[in-house]
Design a protein around this motif. Sequence first.
Motif, PDB file in Angstrom:
ATOM      1  N   THR A 151     -10.086  19.024  -2.656  1.00 64.22           N
ATOM      2  CA  THR A 151      -9.639  18.619  -1.320  1.00 64.22           C
ATOM      3  C   THR A 151      -8.952  17.259  -1.383  1.00 64.22           C
ATOM      4  OG1 THR A 151     -11.492  19.816  -0.331  1.00 64.22           O
ATOM      5  CG2 THR A 151     -10.355  18.202   1.055  1.00 64.22           C
ATOM      6  N   GLU A 152      -9.573  16.325  -2.099  1.00 66.39           N
ATOM      7  CA  GLU A 152      -8.973  14.995  -2.238  1.00 66.39           C
ATOM      8  C   GLU A 152      -7.603  15.085  -2.904  1.00 66.39           C
ATOM      9  OE1 GLU A 152     -10.369  10.608  -3.774  1.00 66.39           O
ATOM     10  OE2 GLU A 152     -10.701  12.306  -5.120  1.00 66.39           O
ATOM     11  N   VAL A 153      -7.485  15.900  -3.941  1.00 65.55           N
ATOM     12  CA  VAL A 153      -6.197  16.063  -4.627  1.00 65.55           C
ATOM     13  C   VAL A 153      -5.138  16.579  -3.667  1.00 65.55           C
ATOM     14  CG1 VAL A 153      -4.968  17.390  -6.390  1.00 65.55           C
ATOM     15  CG2 VAL A 153      -7.174  16.347  -6.927  1.00 65.55           C
ATOM     16  N   ALA A 154      -5.519  17.552  -2.834  1.00 60.30           N
ATOM     17  CA  ALA A 154      -4.559  18.123  -1.882  1.00 60.30           C
ATOM     18  C   ALA A 154      -4.149  17.093  -0.833  1.00 60.30           C
ATOM     19  CB  ALA A 154      -5.165  19.354  -1.207  1.00 60.30           C
ATOM     20  N   LEU A 155      -5.103  16.317  -0.343  1.00 63.52           N
ATOM     21  CA  LEU A 155      -4.802  15.391   0.752  1.00 63.52           C
ATOM     22  C   LEU A 155      -4.090  14.128   0.290  1.00 63.52           C
ATOM     23  CD1 LEU A 155      -7.980  15.654   3.025  1.00 63.52           C
ATOM     24  CD2 LEU A 155      -5.849  16.960   3.098  1.00 63.52           C
ATOM     25  N   LYS A 156      -4.329  13.716  -0.947  1.00 64.08           N
ATOM     26  CA  LYS A 156      -3.678  12.473  -1.378  1.00 64.08           C
ATOM     27  C   LYS A 156      -2.184  12.671  -1.652  1.00 64.08           C
ATOM     28  CE  LYS A 156      -4.947  12.535  -6.319  1.00 64.08           C
ATOM     29  NZ  LYS A 156      -5.783  11.848  -7.340  1.00 64.08           N
ATOM     30  N   ALA A 157      -1.718  13.896  -1.540  1.00 60.67           N
ATOM     31  CA  ALA A 157      -0.274  14.130  -1.558  1.00 60.67           C
ATOM     32  C   ALA A 157       0.354  13.676  -0.245  1.00 60.67           C
ATOM     33  CB  ALA A 157       0.015  15.607  -1.793  1.00 60.67           C
ATOM     34  N   HIS A 158      -0.494  13.439   0.770  1.00 63.43           N
ATOM     35  CA  HIS A 158      -0.002  13.075   2.103  1.00 63.43           C
ATOM     36  C   HIS A 158      -0.462  11.689   2.544  1.00 63.43           C
ATOM     37  CE1 HIS A 158       1.269  17.257   2.515  1.00 63.43           C
ATOM     38  NE2 HIS A 158       0.108  17.565   1.957  1.00 63.43           N
ATOM     39  N   MET A 159      -1.294  11.038   1.724  1.00 65.08           N
ATOM     40  CA  MET A 159      -1.712   9.655   2.002  1.00 65.08           C
ATOM     41  C   MET A 159      -2.300   9.069   0.729  1.00 65.08           C
ATOM     42  SD  MET A 159      -5.201  10.069   4.219  1.00 65.08           S
ATOM     43  CE  MET A 159      -4.200  10.355   5.654  1.00 65.08           C
ATOM     44  N   THR A 160      -2.541   7.772   0.726  1.00 61.90           N
ATOM     45  CA  THR A 160      -3.035   7.118  -0.479  1.00 61.90           C
ATOM     46  C   THR A 160      -4.515   7.400  -0.722  1.00 61.90           C
ATOM     47  OG1 THR A 160      -3.171   5.003  -1.661  1.00 61.90           O
ATOM     48  CG2 THR A 160      -3.649   4.974   0.695  1.00 61.90           C
ATOM     49  N   ASP A 161      -4.923   7.286  -1.982  1.00 68.61           N
ATOM     50  CA  ASP A 161      -6.348   7.317  -2.317  1.00 68.61           C
ATOM     51  C   ASP A 161      -6.769   5.972  -2.916  1.00 68.61           C
ATOM     52  OD1 ASP A 161      -4.939   7.621  -4.706  1.00 68.61           O
ATOM     53  OD2 ASP A 161      -6.496   8.853  -5.625  1.00 68.61           O
ATOM     54  N   LYS A 162      -5.952   4.949  -2.677  1.00 73.20           N
ATOM     55  CA  LYS A 162      -6.214   3.612  -3.216  1.00 73.20           C
ATOM     56  C   LYS A 162      -6.372   2.609  -2.072  1.00 73.20           C
ATOM     57  CE  LYS A 162      -5.244   5.240  -7.351  1.00 73.20           C
ATOM     58  NZ  LYS A 162      -6.328   5.547  -8.316  1.00 73.20           N
ATOM     59  N   THR A 163      -6.991   1.467  -2.394  1.00 77.22           N
ATOM     60  CA  THR A 163      -7.039   0.358  -1.453  1.00 77.22           C
ATOM     61  C   THR A 163      -6.492  -0.888  -2.146  1.00 77.22           C
ATOM     62  OG1 THR A 163      -9.316  -0.163  -2.108  1.00 77.22           O
ATOM     63  CG2 THR A 163      -9.027   1.215  -0.163  1.00 77.22           C
ATOM     64  N   ASN A 164      -5.934  -1.778  -1.361  1.00 76.05           N
ATOM     65  CA  ASN A 164      -5.438  -3.052  -1.873  1.00 76.05           C
ATOM     66  C   ASN A 164      -6.533  -4.093  -1.653  1.00 76.05           C
ATOM     67  OD1 ASN A 164      -4.217  -5.659  -2.038  1.00 76.05           O
ATOM     68  ND2 ASN A 164      -2.207  -4.746  -1.719  1.00 76.05           N
ATOM     69  N   TRP A 165      -7.250  -4.433  -2.712  1.00 80.72           N
ATOM     70  CA  TRP A 165      -8.418  -5.300  -2.565  1.00 80.72           C
ATOM     71  C   TRP A 165      -8.036  -6.697  -2.083  1.00 80.72           C
ATOM     72  CZ3 TRP A 165      -9.049  -9.714  -5.606  1.00 80.72           C
ATOM     73  CH2 TRP A 165      -8.241  -9.813  -6.740  1.00 80.72           C
ATOM     74  N   ARG A 166      -6.842  -7.150  -2.419  1.00 77.28           N
ATOM     75  CA  ARG A 166      -6.415  -8.475  -1.954  1.00 77.28           C
ATOM     76  C   ARG A 166      -6.257  -8.491  -0.430  1.00 77.28           C
ATOM     77  NH1 ARG A 166      -4.879 -11.960  -5.992  1.00 77.28           N
ATOM     78  NH2 ARG A 166      -4.721 -11.018  -8.069  1.00 77.28           N
ATOM     79  N   LYS A 167      -5.692  -7.430   0.120  1.00 75.22           N
ATOM     80  CA  LYS A 167      -5.542  -7.357   1.574  1.00 75.22           C
ATOM     81  C   LYS A 167      -6.897  -7.272   2.256  1.00 75.22           C
ATOM     82  CE  LYS A 167      -0.910  -5.359   2.016  1.00 75.22           C
ATOM     83  NZ  LYS A 167      -0.121  -4.244   2.611  1.00 75.22           N
ATOM     84  N   ILE A 168      -7.817  -6.523   1.660  1.00 75.09           N
ATOM     85  CA  ILE A 168      -9.153  -6.403   2.243  1.00 75.09           C
ATOM     86  C   ILE A 168      -9.837  -7.765   2.305  1.00 75.09           C
ATOM     87  CG2 ILE A 168     -11.464  -5.454   1.865  1.00 75.09           C
ATOM     88  CD1 ILE A 168     -10.082  -2.999   0.634  1.00 75.09           C
ATOM     89  N   LEU A 169      -9.692  -8.557   1.245  1.00 79.11           N
ATOM     90  CA  LEU A 169     -10.411  -9.819   1.166  1.00 79.11           C
ATOM     91  C   LEU A 169      -9.728 -10.947   1.939  1.00 79.11           C
ATOM     92  CD1 LEU A 169     -11.647  -9.768  -2.536  1.00 79.11           C
ATOM     93  CD2 LEU A 169     -12.736  -8.867  -0.484  1.00 79.11           C
ATOM     94  N   THR A 170      -8.476 -10.760   2.315  1.00 80.02           N
ATOM     95  CA  THR A 170      -7.797 -11.736   3.176  1.00 80.02           C
ATOM     96  C   THR A 170      -7.746 -11.242   4.618  1.00 80.02           C
ATOM     97  OG1 THR A 170      -5.640 -10.792   2.560  1.00 80.02           O
ATOM     98  CG2 THR A 170      -6.397 -12.719   1.310  1.00 80.02           C
ATOM     99  N   ASN A 171      -8.421 -10.118   4.876  1.00 79.50           N
ATOM    100  CA  ASN A 171      -8.518  -9.528   6.220  1.00 79.50           C
ATOM    101  C   ASN A 171      -7.156  -9.093   6.753  1.00 79.50           C
ATOM    102  OD1 ASN A 171     -10.510  -8.687   8.059  1.00 79.50           O
ATOM    103  ND2 ASN A 171      -9.984 -10.319   9.489  1.00 79.50           N
ATOM    104  N   ASP A 172      -6.275  -8.680   5.845  1.00 74.67           N
ATOM    105  CA  ASP A 172      -4.957  -8.142   6.224  1.00 74.67           C
ATOM    106  C   ASP A 172      -5.128  -6.632   6.371  1.00 74.67           C
ATOM    107  OD1 ASP A 172      -2.327  -7.506   6.626  1.00 74.67           O
ATOM    108  OD2 ASP A 172      -1.621  -8.124   4.639  1.00 74.67           O
ATOM    109  N   LEU A 173      -5.614  -6.208   7.532  1.00 72.35           N
ATOM    110  CA  LEU A 173      -6.095  -4.845   7.699  1.00 72.35           C
ATOM    111  C   LEU A 173      -5.116  -3.980   8.489  1.00 72.35           C
ATOM    112  CD1 LEU A 173      -9.803  -5.657   8.612  1.00 72.35           C
ATOM    113  CD2 LEU A 173      -8.810  -5.282   6.344  1.00 72.35           C
ATOM    114  N   ALA A 174      -5.083  -2.716   8.115  1.00 68.88           N
ATOM    115  CA  ALA A 174      -4.271  -1.751   8.845  1.00 68.88           C
ATOM    116  C   ALA A 174      -5.001  -1.293  10.106  1.00 68.88           C
ATOM    117  CB  ALA A 174      -3.974  -0.550   7.954  1.00 68.88           C
ATOM    118  N   THR A 175      -4.246  -0.791  11.060  1.00 67.12           N
ATOM    119  CA  THR A 175      -4.823  -0.147  12.241  1.00 67.12           C
ATOM    120  C   THR A 175      -4.295   1.284  12.298  1.00 67.12           C
ATOM    121  OG1 THR A 175      -3.019  -0.949  13.639  1.00 67.12           O
ATOM    122  CG2 THR A 175      -5.009  -2.309  13.522  1.00 67.12           C
ATOM    123  N   ALA A 176      -5.131   2.194  12.756  1.00 67.86           N
ATOM    124  CA  ALA A 176      -4.722   3.598  12.842  1.00 67.86           C
ATOM    125  C   ALA A 176      -5.733   4.350  13.692  1.00 67.86           C
ATOM    126  CB  ALA A 176      -4.624   4.228  11.451  1.00 67.86           C
TER     127      ALA A 176
END
Length: 264
Positions: A151-176
């Motif tokens: 399921t993860e393999v199928a869905l990651k063709a349409h979105m990321t399966d990674k996170t940007n740890w630098r953005k997380i730690l500087t609180n540069d967060l996405a909204t959705a």
Amino acid sequence: MYQGVLIKMKTEYTDPVNYYLVFKNDFIHVNQLLDREVGISFVSYECLNCHLDKPIYRQGFCKSCFFETASAGDWIMRPELSKAHLDQEDRDLEFERAVQLQPHVVYLALSSEVKVGVTRKAQIPTRWIDQGAHQAIEVVEVPNRYLAGITEVALKAHMTDKTNWRKILTNDLATADLVAEKDRLDDFLPEEVKPYYLDTNKKVYTIGYPVLEYPKKVKSLNLEKTPEYRGKLKGIKGQYLLFEDSTVFNVRGSEGYVVDLVIV
């Protein structure tokens, strides 16, 4: 002063999250260290499998154990490689059955962006906390790790399966809108997984972290390069300690290191 082998911090899903460093004969409630000076000193290595003082290779294991122990098989990072449901052994079939043949959840987590991921049902919401996500939603619940993996393999063709740890730690967060993101993925599920889609489950988990101050930029503490460090603790997020001078320390990334901790 405390001394022990680092393993990933234990967590409690509270608001904010409670964090604990657990050693063999002691533990530290890390939240209580906020705004205090903390010293970290590298002492030695201790492989989490063989317990010998050998350099850590990956995931808290020395090199030989990483390629031999069942808990570091390729299916850990790539669930689609799981084979216990076929009664096929990778390294230790009994261990693989115990881990792989239990309910797993494919989820969406919101941090630096919306990502898809896999975890055992028993690890909710711990997995999201460890990743530093601030929101998450369950997409499917399946009876084994293999189905979650494909399921993860199928869905990651349409979105990321990674996170940007630098953005997380500087609180540069996405909204959705995670409910809307989940709804649009229904058509991309593998056929054998569609019966497990959690159509009516619209619950969005929200996670808050004990952070007094986020750094604007981050510099990572590597105990092999900097065996002694001291700084004022300003926050805890994911598996990271955030310090006043913008130093960040990845506790989980340092598993298998024996350290001295001094609390001032």
